[in-house]
Design an enzyme around this catalytic site. Structure first.
Site, PDB file in Angstrom:
ATOM      1  N   ASP A 190       0.839  -1.341   0.041  1.00 14.97           N
ATOM      2  CA  ASP A 190       0.043   0.122  -0.059  1.00 14.97           C
ATOM      3  C   ASP A 190       0.723   1.306  -0.103  1.00 14.97           C
ATOM      4  O   ASP A 190       1.924   1.321   0.271  1.00 14.97           O
ATOM      5  CB  ASP A 190      -0.867   0.150   1.233  1.00 14.97           C
ATOM      6  CG  ASP A 190      -1.931  -0.913   1.143  1.00 14.97           C
ATOM      7  OD1 ASP A 190      -2.291  -1.543   0.048  1.00 14.97           O
ATOM      8  OD2 ASP A 190      -2.548  -1.246   2.462  1.00 14.97           O
ATOM      9  N   LYS A 191       0.329   2.441  -0.370  1.00 10.39           N
ATOM     10  CA  LYS A 191       0.892   3.544  -0.422  1.00 10.39           C
ATOM     11  C   LYS A 191       1.633   4.019   0.824  1.00 10.39           C
ATOM     12  O   LYS A 191       2.812   4.462   0.900  1.00 10.39           O
ATOM     13  CB  LYS A 191      -0.078   4.666  -0.880  1.00 10.39           C
ATOM     14  CG  LYS A 191       0.753   5.955  -1.281  1.00 10.39           C
ATOM     15  CD  LYS A 191      -0.261   7.094  -1.970  1.00 10.39           C
ATOM     16  CE  LYS A 191       0.241   8.272  -2.314  1.00 10.39           C
ATOM     17  NZ  LYS A 191      -0.389   9.253  -3.026  1.00 10.39           N
TER      18      LYS A 191
END
Length: 218
Positions: free
Chosen positions: A49-50
């Site tokens: 994920d970011k």
């Protein structure tokens, strides 16, 4: 972003926080940025994920991508994550298991359904008053799995406001260890957590405790 392991067929990098895997609007993604920096095509074998930092595997050719991706699909890779929360779970360790289902605005939720099953083993310890450390061992690879898992036991990840976490300068989730095989040889990579004030302060005691668990990376 730091290269932790360089091989003729792949890289393992220490992914920084705040960058997505692929381009979002005018903002270039990690794969493109690193491809341009290294002047070669790269193939993401899995995703982070970011907000998540840590060990990320990128193949350097289509054949390596196919073979390495198969290991993730067959769940023969081994992964271990570190996380921080400012809340206390009902129990210190256990198995979080349930179906993953889309919720609102790009979020996910855990259900009692066994379709799209997500399984996570967790261990937790008190690091300081109001600060809890977690070791997370995902046995499946669902979108937002670890973030949803900790929310489900009342301990959203610090900084993960999407899932109810307390606001912080980053989301405190880090892909710490990754193990896989290549051409019959085991590969093991540990990614130091270098971003975030609390990871910087608590990384040594957290990883010493994690190591003392004497649990295999699964």
């Amino acid at each position: 972003m730091t290269i932790l392991l360089e091989h003729a067929d792949f890289y393992v990098i220490n992914k920084p926080a705040g960058i997505g895997m692929h381009q979002e609007g005018e903002e270039p993604g990690l794969v493109r940025m690193l491809s341009e920096r290294l002047n070669e095509a790269l193939y993401p074998v899995h995703r982070l994920d970011k907000m998540t930092t840590g060990a990320l595997l990128l193949a350097r050719n289509p054949d390596a991508n196919r073979l390495l991706s198969a290991q993730f699909a067959e769940r023969t890779t081994r992964k271990c994550y570190l996380a921080l929360s400012d809340r206390k779970p009902l129990k210190k360790q256990g198995l979080i298991k349930g179906g993953m289902e889309k919720s609102r605005n790009g979020s996910w939720k855990l259900t009692r359904d066994t379709r799209h099953l997500a399984v996570t083993r967790f261990f937790s310890t008190s690091l300081a008053p109001g600060l809890r450390g977690f070791v997370l061992q995902p046995q499946t690879g669902r979108t937002h799995q670890l973030r949803v898992a900790l929310k489900s036991i009342g301990c959203p990840i610090l900084g993960d406001v999407r899932y109810g976490g307390t606001v912080a300068e980053r989301g405190y989730l880090h892909a710490w260890q990754l193990e896989f095989n290549w051409q019959g040889k085991p590969m093991a990579v540990t990614a130091p957590a270098t971003a975030g004030e609390l990871f910087t302060r608590w990384y040594d005691p957290l990883t010493q405790w994690a190591t003392s668990l004497n649990q295999p990376v699964i």
